[in-house]
Enzyme design. Structure first.
Site, short mmCIF file in Angstrom:
data_model
loop_
_atom_site.label_atom_id
_atom_site.label_comp_id
_atom_site.label_asym_id
_atom_site.label_seq_id
_atom_site.Cartn_x
_atom_site.Cartn_y
_atom_site.Cartn_z
N CYS A 51 1.08 -9.61 10.01
CA CYS A 51 1.91 -8.42 9.90
C CYS A 51 1.53 -7.44 10.99
O CYS A 51 0.38 -7.06 11.11
CB CYS A 51 1.69 -7.79 8.52
N GLY A 103 -0.34 -6.93 0.26
CA GLY A 103 -0.15 -7.41 1.62
C GLY A 103 0.69 -6.45 2.42
O GLY A 103 0.71 -5.24 2.18
N CYS A 104 1.44 -6.97 3.36
CA CYS A 104 2.26 -6.15 4.26
C CYS A 104 3.35 -5.42 3.48
O CYS A 104 4.10 -6.04 2.74
CB CYS A 104 2.89 -7.05 5.33
N PHE A 105 3.45 -4.11 3.67
CA PHE A 105 4.45 -3.35 2.91
C PHE A 105 5.88 -3.68 3.31
O PHE A 105 6.81 -3.43 2.54
CB PHE A 105 4.20 -1.85 2.92
N CYS A 152 7.06 -6.64 3.46
CA CYS A 152 7.43 -7.70 2.52
C CYS A 152 7.66 -7.15 1.12
O CYS A 152 8.65 -7.50 0.46
CB CYS A 152 6.33 -8.76 2.46
#
Length: 223
Positions: free
Chosen positions: A18, A56-58, A60
């Site tokens: 990310c 995790g990656c915001f 997513c």
């Protein structure tokens, strides 16, 4: 309706991180100490409740929750740390304690907090520590924030049942909500606005589609 506790989750091997970031130091703050902090209860906004998650990656996580019935808006930001006014650059050093998080504004008459927690666990690898997929570091760790004892009890029960089912420790921290810091404008609706970005193509869209395939009854009509 399918429940999170029936599904075993797998994470694909992916090629990019990310935002192209590398690992950062793990968060050293005691989870037990955090749980003893009094949570902050947010006020409804035009009848909408607010919930906070890190997974995790915001980019997513925002796309996943925005596809769900009863969710009116999802905002990307930072939470769970010990510094004020975190930025993308500072949070990615691992020194702020913050994780990439989302604020979910939802209609409790359409979807419950309990279902939002099911969605949370149903859209990630629940046993991955300090990250999701290719995104590694404390800024990508999994956290479910609670604002009151009822939310805490819901989270704890679901986490315990899932851990027993998997016979493995579930990585998500259970943390009293304190404050959410909105991320920079270019992070908002990133997946929608950048559909051909390499990370979005290789990570965000496949993760979203895996979730949608598991929980079709939760999706808005336009998904």
């Amino acid at each position: 309706m399918k429940t999170i506790l029936y599904i075993l989750y797998t994470t694909s091997i992916l090629l990019t991180n990310c935002h192209g970031n590398s690992q950062t130091p793990d968060n050293k703050t005691s989870t037990q100490a955090k749980e003893n902090i009094k949570p902050v209860q947010t006020e409804p906004v035009n009848g909408l409740e607010r919930a906070y998650f890190a997974s995790g990656c915001f980019w997513c996580v925002e796309a996943i929750y925005e596809s769900v019935k009863g969710v009116k808006e999802v905002i990307s930001g930072y939470s769970g740390g010990h510094t004020d006014n975190p930025t993308y650059e500072s949070s990615n050093t691992g020194s702020t304690g913050h994780a990439e998080a989302v604020e979910v504004l939802y209609d409790p008459n359409v979807i419950s907090f309990s279902s939002l927690v099911d969605i949370y666990f149903g859209s990630q690898n629940p046993t991955q520590v300090n990250g999701q997929g290719p995104d590694r570091g404390s800024q990508y760790r999994s956290i479910i924030f609670f604002q009151n004892d009822n939310e805490k009890n819901i989270i704890k029960k679901k986490k315990g049942l899932l851990s027993n089912m998997l016979n493995r420790k579930v990585a998500a921290e259970v943390t009293p909500f304190q404050k959410f810091w909105k991320a920079e404008a270019y992070h908002q609706d990133y997946e929608k606005r950048n559909p051909y970005n390499r990370y979005i193509q290789n990570v965000s869209i496949p993760r979203l589609k895996r979730f949608q395939k598991k929980f079709p009854e939760l999706l808005k009509n336009n998904h």
